[in-house]
Design a protein around this motif. Structure first.
Motif, PDB file in Angstrom:
ATOM      1  N   TYR A 143      55.876  42.745   1.737  1.00  0.00           N
ATOM      2  CA  TYR A 143      54.476  42.339   1.623  1.00  0.00           C
ATOM      3  C   TYR A 143      53.667  42.699   2.867  1.00  0.00           C
ATOM      4  N   CYS A 144      54.302  42.672   4.025  1.00  0.00           N
ATOM      5  CA  CYS A 144      53.583  43.005   5.268  1.00  0.00           C
ATOM      6  C   CYS A 144      53.507  44.508   5.497  1.00  0.00           C
ATOM      7  N   GLN A 145      54.284  45.282   4.742  1.00  0.00           N
ATOM      8  CA  GLN A 145      54.552  46.652   5.185  1.00  0.00           C
ATOM      9  C   GLN A 145      53.364  47.600   5.024  1.00  0.00           C
ATOM     10  N   SER A 146      52.482  47.371   4.052  1.00  0.00           N
ATOM     11  CA  SER A 146      51.279  48.207   3.986  1.00  0.00           C
ATOM     12  C   SER A 146      50.532  48.119   5.301  1.00  0.00           C
ATOM     13  N   GLY A 147      50.376  46.900   5.775  1.00  0.00           N
ATOM     14  CA  GLY A 147      49.652  46.682   7.019  1.00  0.00           C
ATOM     15  C   GLY A 147      50.396  47.262   8.214  1.00  0.00           C
ATOM     16  N   GLN A 148      51.708  47.086   8.229  1.00  0.00           N
ATOM     17  CA  GLN A 148      52.508  47.635   9.340  1.00  0.00           C
ATOM     18  C   GLN A 148      52.347  49.150   9.387  1.00  0.00           C
ATOM     19  N   ILE A 149      52.439  49.773   8.212  1.00  0.00           N
ATOM     20  CA  ILE A 149      52.390  51.238   8.151  1.00  0.00           C
ATOM     21  C   ILE A 149      51.004  51.751   8.561  1.00  0.00           C
ATOM     22  N   MET A 150      49.960  51.103   8.087  1.00  0.00           N
ATOM     23  CA  MET A 150      48.610  51.544   8.457  1.00  0.00           C
ATOM     24  C   MET A 150      48.384  51.373   9.954  1.00  0.00           C
ATOM     25  N   ASN A 151      48.879  50.267  10.487  1.00  0.00           N
ATOM     26  CA  ASN A 151      48.736  50.033  11.915  1.00  0.00           C
ATOM     27  C   ASN A 151      49.490  51.105  12.716  1.00  0.00           C
ATOM     28  N   ALA A 152      50.707  51.407  12.264  1.00  0.00           N
ATOM     29  CA  ALA A 152      51.520  52.409  12.959  1.00  0.00           C
ATOM     30  C   ALA A 152      50.882  53.795  12.868  1.00  0.00           C
ATOM     31  N   ALA A 153      50.316  54.101  11.699  1.00  0.00           N
ATOM     32  CA  ALA A 153      49.722  55.430  11.526  1.00  0.00           C
ATOM     33  C   ALA A 153      48.537  55.616  12.477  1.00  0.00           C
ATOM     34  N   ALA A 154      47.681  54.604  12.570  1.00  0.00           N
ATOM     35  CA  ALA A 154      46.530  54.711  13.466  1.00  0.00           C
ATOM     36  C   ALA A 154      46.989  54.750  14.927  1.00  0.00           C
ATOM     37  N   PHE A 155      47.983  53.958  15.237  1.00  0.00           N
ATOM     38  CA  PHE A 155      48.513  53.904  16.608  1.00  0.00           C
ATOM     39  C   PHE A 155      49.092  55.266  17.014  1.00  0.00           C
ATOM     40  N   LEU A 156      49.887  55.853  16.149  1.00  0.00           N
ATOM     41  CA  LEU A 156      50.539  57.120  16.504  1.00  0.00           C
ATOM     42  C   LEU A 156      49.532  58.272  16.578  1.00  0.00           C
ATOM     43  N   ALA A 157      48.461  58.163  15.829  1.00  0.00           N
ATOM     44  CA  ALA A 157      47.428  59.195  15.921  1.00  0.00           C
ATOM     45  C   ALA A 157      46.791  59.197  17.310  1.00  0.00           C
ATOM     46  N   GLU A 158      46.698  58.003  17.895  1.00  0.00           N
ATOM     47  CA  GLU A 158      46.131  57.862  19.241  1.00  0.00           C
ATOM     48  C   GLU A 158      47.173  58.094  20.327  1.00  0.00           C
ATOM     49  N   THR A 159      48.401  57.694  20.023  1.00  0.00           N
ATOM     50  CA  THR A 159      49.470  57.650  21.032  1.00  0.00           C
ATOM     51  C   THR A 159      50.677  58.411  20.498  1.00  0.00           C
ATOM     52  N   PRO A 160      50.643  59.733  20.533  1.00  0.00           N
ATOM     53  CA  PRO A 160      51.704  60.494  19.861  1.00  0.00           C
ATOM     54  C   PRO A 160      53.072  60.324  20.522  1.00  0.00           C
ATOM     55  N   ASP A 161      53.082  59.908  21.781  1.00  0.00           N
ATOM     56  CA  ASP A 161      54.344  59.817  22.506  1.00  0.00           C
ATOM     57  C   ASP A 161      54.534  58.411  23.058  1.00  0.00           C
ATOM     58  N   ALA A 197      54.092  60.905   7.133  1.00  0.00           N
ATOM     59  CA  ALA A 197      55.282  60.864   8.005  1.00  0.00           C
ATOM     60  C   ALA A 197      55.704  59.426   8.326  1.00  0.00           C
ATOM     61  N   VAL A 198      54.729  58.539   8.489  1.00  0.00           N
ATOM     62  CA  VAL A 198      55.080  57.145   8.786  1.00  0.00           C
ATOM     63  C   VAL A 198      55.797  56.519   7.586  1.00  0.00           C
ATOM     64  N   GLN A 199      55.325  56.831   6.398  1.00  0.00           N
ATOM     65  CA  GLN A 199      55.980  56.290   5.199  1.00  0.00           C
ATOM     66  C   GLN A 199      57.391  56.857   5.048  1.00  0.00           C
ATOM     67  N   GLU A 200      57.521  58.154   5.338  1.00  0.00           N
ATOM     68  CA  GLU A 200      58.865  58.759   5.292  1.00  0.00           C
ATOM     69  C   GLU A 200      59.815  58.011   6.212  1.00  0.00           C
ATOM     70  N   ALA A 201      59.348  57.753   7.422  1.00  0.00           N
ATOM     71  CA  ALA A 201      60.196  57.059   8.398  1.00  0.00           C
ATOM     72  C   ALA A 201      60.524  55.650   7.899  1.00  0.00           C
ATOM     73  N   TRP A 202      59.537  54.992   7.303  1.00  0.00           N
ATOM     74  CA  TRP A 202      59.748  53.631   6.784  1.00  0.00           C
ATOM     75  C   TRP A 202      60.814  53.639   5.681  1.00  0.00           C
ATOM     76  N   ALA A 232      58.851  58.178  13.236  1.00  0.00           N
ATOM     77  CA  ALA A 232      57.584  58.731  12.747  1.00  0.00           C
ATOM     78  C   ALA A 232      56.918  59.557  13.837  1.00  0.00           C
ATOM     79  N   ALA A 233      57.002  59.075  15.078  1.00  0.00           N
ATOM     80  CA  ALA A 233      56.397  59.820  16.187  1.00  0.00           C
ATOM     81  C   ALA A 233      57.038  61.204  16.285  1.00  0.00           C
ATOM     82  N   THR A 234      58.339  61.246  16.178  1.00  0.00           N
ATOM     83  CA  THR A 234      59.046  62.533  16.241  1.00  0.00           C
ATOM     84  C   THR A 234      58.618  63.441  15.089  1.00  0.00           C
ATOM     85  N   LYS A 235      58.558  62.878  13.901  1.00  0.00           N
ATOM     86  CA  LYS A 235      58.143  63.670  12.727  1.00  0.00           C
ATOM     87  C   LYS A 235      56.737  64.230  12.916  1.00  0.00           C
ATOM     88  N   LEU A 236      55.840  63.380  13.405  1.00  0.00           N
ATOM     89  CA  LEU A 236      54.440  63.811  13.542  1.00  0.00           C
ATOM     90  C   LEU A 236      54.317  64.925  14.576  1.00  0.00           C
TER      91      LEU A 236
END
Ligand code: FES
Ligand code: FES
Lengths: 747, 152
Positions: free
Chosen positions: B97-115, B82-87, B145-149
């Motif tokens: 070049y930064c986006q793999s890291g941004q996406i992984m960071n966002a994915a872990a963050f949203l798993a902890e903080t859905p809202d 879902a994070v990649q879809e949003a991206w 991505a948060a909405t999608k998840l």
């Protein structure tokens, strides 16, 4: 004459000049002065109508020779061809192509000079100067100076139209249906009965035909792709980790390399002791390279570890070792013998200043690093008969020349394979990765070697943006600016950069010293802008927006000070002085977007700045709050006129990125020298902007210009002065030196 | 030592102190994870270890104590997370070049903080540098991505 008519006419004239003998319109597109490099590579049944398009029985390949350093030009180039050729995304592949003179950058010579339309004679003069430097600096095929769209817009649409019409002719000959009754859509020719013949099916026939060059380009009203939001071709790869950059390349038998060379840029290596490194795990070779040492190992990290274990005896820097001395050189260079240009002098400035009550101010802009996120790298394979090198670079043919010069191969046998680059901002106009890869490869014949710079090495050899100083003197008369005298001093970035690109330094003034300042669109009774060329100091290089990044800041900050002294409103006063409609429109646009004139609220302030660079007039309004924790940038409003927007989504993204770039470095970054070395070696000491400091950025594109212009750089220069002017409006404190965090705190 | 990456267990023979980043990139050939700074300043090397976003340039190979997910393991062009879809919808990437890291960071963050609140997004994402300045789009994509998840 319609706009399209004008474009066609200009193209024709240039084409005529370049092609001997009488030509009719259209021939130019296929008969460029350079032969089509794809012709040599064609297999049986493969067709190529020009250097950008290749079709065989199975696929359509579009060659997109401009280097993609994140600005999305691979997509943009493909869309221009696809628009006229009636291709849909997914129906073709793209390729950067092999370096070739056929891909010369037309925009460098046609539109390289941001001269004012009202001043044709001076503009022409300046244009000549610039053409001289651009041709010398960039060679023939190059990406830079926000020129990719301007270079591509007509020629790639023509290329697509030529292919379309030739394929229609092939279909007509096969079916007997007259060309006039054929149409095209989705990579196929359509017959009146509704049946279709795919382009790929027609490739073999088309290959036997002379390209149809008498083509008509589509009217803007008929565009399917241009001006519409598009999904960039590289976006899925770049969102899934599947896009490959130079640093990611792998080959069988490949070894890893890294280098350390004198961090005092250009200084010698007197000696070194590598005995500890030799014994380290994975280390295969330790090689001497110019002013330094390379380590070959089986893992990048092991090369870094081994380089750390070597003792180096570095020689001195060929420039003053301490930063203060650099500023002193600039301060002492505002002298007659260092006057580089005086392209703007209206009225009589010396007379107006004599005896008047003047307002004076001095400004500074520091060295700043490019530091794109992908560190410098290159993969090279040198064999006895040929060299292949893979990297992201903006001047492909010079890469080949340079490698050939180092390895001793004939340049015909050196093959450069351009890659997607993880940013550039000017860094990939330099050649350190190329030079060192070639030196290493020449000592590792037969083995593919991937060279990766450690981040610290990349910073040490960044060739930062030039430092610059300005002195302004002005007089306010009758409630407005009566006199504005601006003198700007910096070393010449062009003179520093060109010898490293194997070009001689050009004669004449360096327009970058005053770019964005001398061309301010203001009518002021007495107005003078002078450039002073300081002696070369630390080596410097083009940094996103080049000279306008300092000169735009100086000009728009000093004008703002004078406006304030005159008791005027900063935006109203600029409009009142503005004598160029295109500029006026962008100023009016940001006024409207930002509700300029309304009360911004307590502890809040708005600042405006306008700079025209690379031919794109750009205005920005910054809104800040001065709170207890410091200055917070709340919002930025940007309007820019590029003539025609090819991709509105990419346009917005790049304007926002350029604003973040301009603000972040103005707030937080400088490179300073001590003991001959840059003191900032990584992002902890040169952070630019992080997300928490990023304001909302509203963007508006205007399309009033008759020429099409780039957007990668022009929003950078106004950002710093709009911010400084906003901070003044909120706090009364004038910021005359970057980075601003030396003087104020940011939230 | 053994490392489990994207569901596959690998036997690797490296120094204990080799950063996970270089094990992934140069020993295992997993290059979606990027080298940017090597000193925990840019986040380009972010991977998820046992559910947490970690800077792989900072974890020694011997200290990896759980399964590692890189961007390749988060989703693929055919099966997007879902994070990649949003991206992709927000077309965040410039150089990317930064986006793999941004996406992984966002994915872990949203798993902890859905809202997530806006300032939580700012806090969570500010360790990831983007030299191209795609921050406005990163903010928007994290929200989408948060909405999608939540819908998923
Ligand atoms: S490479 Fe690990 S944070 Fe930059
Ligand atoms: S997209 Fe280039 S660094 Fe983020």
């Amino acid at each position: 004459m319609s706009r399209l008519g004008k474009i066609a006419r200009r193209t024709f004239l240039i084409g005529s000049a370049a092609v001997a003998g009488g030509v009719v319109f259209g021939v130019y597109a296929a008969r460029t002065p350079h032969p089509n490099p794809l012709a040599e590579t064609l297999a049986d049944g493969e067709a190529s109508f020009n250097p950008w398009i290749k079709i065989d029985g199975e696929k359509i390949t579009l060659i997109t020779p401009h280097s993609d350093v994140g600005q999305g030009v691979r997509h943009m180039q493909a869309m221009l061809i696809a628009e006229e050729m009636d291709l849909d995304p997914g129906q073709f592949t793209t390729d950067f192509g092999a370096p070739d003179p056929a891909y010369w950058n037309r925009a460098f010579s046609e539109e390289g000079a941001p001269f004012m339309s009202r001043d044709e004679s001076r503009g022409a003069e300046t244009a000549r100067t610039v053409v001289g430097y651009a041709v010398k600096m960039f060679g023939i095929q190059a990406t830079g100076g926000s020129t990719a769209v301007a270079d591509s817009f007509d020629k790639l649409r023509e290329a697509g139209a030529v292919a379309r019409e030739t394929l229609k002719l092939a279909a007509s000959q096969r079916t007997g249906v007259p060309v006039a009754e054929l149409t095209t859509a989705s990579a196929a020719v359509r017959l009146p009965d509704g049946s279709e013949i795919a382009y790929t099916e027609l490739a073999a026939d088309a290959a036997t035909l002379d390209p149809v060059t008498d083509v008509t380009l589509r009217e803007p009203a008929d565009w399917r792709l241009i001006g519409k939001p598009q999904q960039r071709l590289d976006i899925v790869g770049k969102s899934t980790g599947t896009a490959t950059y130079g640093i990611d390349l792998k080959m069988d038998g490949m070894v890893h390399a890294s280098v350390r060379f004198n961090p005092r840029q250009g200084g010698p290596l007197n000696g070194y002791d590598a005995s500890a490194a030799e014994a380290m795990r994975g280390v295969q070779r330790i090689l001497p390279v110019t002013n330094g040492v390379a380590v070959i190992a089986d893992n990048t990290w092991r090369t870094f570890q081994a380089l750390d274990a070597i003792d180096y005896d570095w020689g001195p820097a060929p420039y003053p070792p301490e930063q203060d001395a650099h500023w002193e050189v600039l301060a002492n260079s505002f002298t007659d013998n260092r006057l580089d240009s005086e392209w703007r002098h209206e009225g009589d400035v010396p007379a107006a200043l004599a005896g008047a009550e003047t307002i004076a101010a001095e400004y500074r802009a520091p060295y700043v690093a490019h530091a794109p996120l992908e560190p410098l790298n290159a993969l090279i394979l040198v064999t006895e008969n040929r060299v292949d090198i893979w990297a992201g670079h903006q001047i492909p043919r010079t890469v080949e020349d340079m490698v050939a010069g180092i390895t001793g191969h004939d340049v015909k046998n050196v093959h450069f394979h351009n890659q997607y680059a993880g940013g550039s901002f000017g860094h990939r106009l330099e050649f350190e990765n190329i030079r060192y890869a070639a030196e290493i490869g020449a000592q590792m014949v037969g083995t593919p070697v991937k060279l990766t710079f450690r981040r610290e090495e990349d910073f040490a050899h960044d060739f930062p943006r030039q430092i610059a100083m300005a002195r302004g003197a002005g007089v306010v008369t009758g409630g407005k600016i009566g006199t504005c005298d601006l003198s700007i001093c910096s070393p010449s970035p062009i003179a520093s950069q060109m010898p490293r690109a194997n070009f001689p330094a050009p004669p004449g003034p360096d327009m970058q010293i005053v770019a964005g300042a001398w061309n301010m669109p203001y009518k002021i009774d007495n107005l003078r802008v002078r450039a002073y060329r300081a002696p070369e100091l630390a080596p410097v290089s083009s940094w996103r927006s080049v000279g306008a990044s300092h000169a735009g800041f100086f000009a728009e900050s000093f004008v703002d000070e004078l406006i304030h002294a005159a008791g005027q409103d900063p935006l109203e006063a600029r409009l009142a002085m503005c004598d160029y409609d295109i500029a006026r429109n962008v100023l009016e646009a940001v006024a409207e977007m930002s509700n300029w004139g309304t009360d911004p609220g307590e502890n809040r302030g708005r600042g405006v700045a306008f700079v025209s660079s690379f031919g794109t007039p750009t205005a920005e309004v910054v809104e800040v709050t001065a709170g207890e924790d410091g200055i917070r940038i709340d919002k930025v409003f940007v309007a820019a006129d590029v003539g025609t927007v090819v991709d509105p989504v990419n346009f917005e993204n790049h304007v926002q990125g350029a604003v973040v770039w301009g603000l972040g470095h103005a707030m937080n970054c400088e490179i300073t020298y001590s003991d001959g070395m840059a003191e900032q070696s990584n992002y902890d000491l040169h952070p630019a902007m992080r997300l928490y400091q990023c304001p909302e950025i509203a963007v508006r594109a205007l399309e009033n210009q008759s020429k099409i212009r780039g957007i990668g750089e022009p929003p950078v220069p106004p950002a710093a002065s709009a911010l400084a002017n906003a901070i003044f409006a909120a706090t009364g404190q004038r910021l005359r030196e970057m980075p601003f965090n030396k003087f104020v705190d940011f939230v | 030592m053994q490392l489990t990456v994207n569901g596959t267990t690998h036997e690797v023979d490296v120094e204990d102190d080799m950063p996970l980043l270089w094990v992934l990139r140069d020993e295992l050939g997993i290059t979606g994870v990027k080298y940017g700074c090597g000193i925990a300043q840019c986040g380009a090397c972010t991977v998820i270890v046992d559910g947490y976003a970690e800077r792989s340039c900072q974890i020694a190979a011997a200290d990896v104590d759980g399964p590692v997910t890189t961007i390749e393991g988060l989703g693929t062009p055919q099966t997007l997370h879902a994070v990649q879809e949003a991206w992709i919808e927000h077309q965040v990437a410039q150089c990317g070049y930064c986006q793999s890291g941004q996406i992984m960071n966002a994915a872990a963050f949203l798993a902890e903080t859905p809202d997530p609140a806006d300032d939580e997004i700012d806090d969570a994402m500010s360790g990831n540098l983007c030299r191209c300045g795609t921050y406005p789009r990163i903010r928007a994509a994290v929200k989408s991505a948060a909405t999608k998840l939540k819908r998923a």
